[in-house]
Design an enzyme around this catalytic site. Sequence first.
Site, PDB file in Angstrom:
ATOM      1  N   CYS A 146       0.800  -1.237   0.000  1.00  0.00           N
ATOM      2  CA  CYS A 146       0.000   0.000   0.000  1.00  0.00           C
ATOM      3  C   CYS A 146       0.827   1.279   0.000  1.00  0.00           C
ATOM      4  O   CYS A 146       0.778   2.049  -0.945  1.00  0.00           O
ATOM      5  CB  CYS A 146      -0.917   0.012   1.216  1.00  0.00           C
ATOM      6  SG  CYS A 146      -2.111  -1.316   1.157  1.00  0.00           S
ATOM      7  N   ILE A 147       1.568   1.499   1.085  1.00  0.00           N
ATOM      8  CA  ILE A 147       2.153   2.828   1.305  1.00  0.00           C
ATOM      9  C   ILE A 147       3.146   3.238   0.199  1.00  0.00           C
ATOM     10  O   ILE A 147       3.114   4.385  -0.243  1.00  0.00           O
ATOM     11  CB  ILE A 147       2.821   2.917   2.707  1.00  0.00           C
ATOM     12  CG1 ILE A 147       1.855   2.418   3.794  1.00  0.00           C
ATOM     13  CG2 ILE A 147       3.288   4.334   3.014  1.00  0.00           C
ATOM     14  CD1 ILE A 147       0.583   3.212   3.971  1.00  0.00           C
TER      15      ILE A 147
END
Length: 439
Positions: free
Chosen positions: A276-277
Amino acid sequence: MNESRSALERKLRDHSAKMAVLGLGYVGLPLAVVFAEAGFDVVGVDPDAKKIEAINAGQSYIGDVDGAQVARLRKAGKLQATTDFAALANVDAVSICVPTPLRKTGDPDLSYILSSTEQLAKQLHPGMVIVLESTTYPGTTRELLLSKLEEVSGLKVGKDFYLAFSPERVDPGRTDWTTVNMPKVVGGITQACGEVAALWYSQALQTVVPVSSTEVAEMAKLLENTFRMVNVGLVNEMALMCDRLGIDVWEVIDAAATKPFGFMKFTPGPGLGGHCIPIDPLYLSWKLKSLNYTARFIELASEINTNMPRYVVDRVQEALNEHGKALNGSQVLVLGAAYKPDIDDLRESPSLDVIALLRQKKAQVSYHDPYIPHLDHEDWTLDSVADPLKAAKAADVVVVVTNHSNYDYPTLLKNSKLIVDTRNAFGQIAKGDPKVVKL
Ligand SMILES: NC(=O)c1ccc[n+]([C@@H]2O[C@H](COP(=O)([O-])OP(=O)(O)OC[C@H]3O[C@@H](n4cnc5c(N)ncnc54)[C@H](O)[C@@H]3O)[C@@H](O)[C@H]2O)c1
């Protein structure tokens, strides 16, 4: 309210609705299990035959999902899995949880969303609700899904079927906030779409947070992840600045974190990892580029975070130099390969870059990770060493990349010649010890 909507809502309320989850990964499998547990008949559809086989055999391949629970739901007939998208012909509600990675060029790879939508469009029928959960740029649900679903089926959104976006916030390995109790933002293409999707999700999830559109829901997820990425970039830059100033960044962070308001603690490390990040904010900056806008915070944070593995390798080289050794030919043990502690997720993990850079500089690299027995890089493969203590004793330097909690840090400290600790894993026990170099 039209008849197909009231029939659908009735089935959602009494849990007789049949639902499908497209994509049975870290997001999709927990979601399927939670709804099956709430009494819905759930079918998971995934092209990965190995995953389908495992689920149908009552096994789990995701750390956060209990195998015994999968087995029990299978036995109760509540959970099925298949590679065949024809299963969608009989379902009322569909969650799409497919991957949204980046291409090698750094652009969004929407091929999984597109292919699952094409399959779904062929089976779309009146009285169906669809929720996209995959993280993506604002506008995806309306521009890609809606147009394809309406074009192929001839059905009308908000009247014949209902389409919404609801971002997933799962944090692998976390036990206090899970799929069931994590507040769930839901935004529909139309008001009716949002209402039907929120009604559905509130049957199994504790807190549903309705928002006015799919775009708000899509952007909320990107704000959350960009917030994290930018703050990690900031604290990584703090580490670089503290190094120049000869100040211990970890002590600085702990001191700042005593402020009871207006500060949130982030810690530096060897680089960003996970699905994600490091990725999601780049979906946003890519979209903004098409509107002639540069997302400056994202670009800057990405640059700093991406350079952290190189910085770690520089620190290893300097530390060896202080001990009169060259990195070339030195034995380096990397401890931890997962992108964060106590999980087996290797996706985008900075450990791969750290090892690749060490190898480029001709170090003799070995690694240990209790959760990841094997590393497969494009250019090399490595097996985790059997005994990390023995390997630490033999190594010229130990580099802690992931601070798994089951490492015996005091014994590692006693048995290592030199340690580069990128996570402050040794903390107070290494205070003032010259053989431990912190980030
Ligand atoms: N993993 C996380 O911690 C996390 C957290 C929040 C959001 N997300 C987002 O959720 C989405 C899914 O992530 P994930 O971690 O579950 O990915 P994953 O790779 O673990 O799982 C995705 C699954 O989708 C399957 N798949 C691929 N193409 C498909 C298709 N056409 N139809 C059906 N299934 C298909 C894959 O075989 C795989 O099993 C991504 O957009 C991700 O950004 C992930």
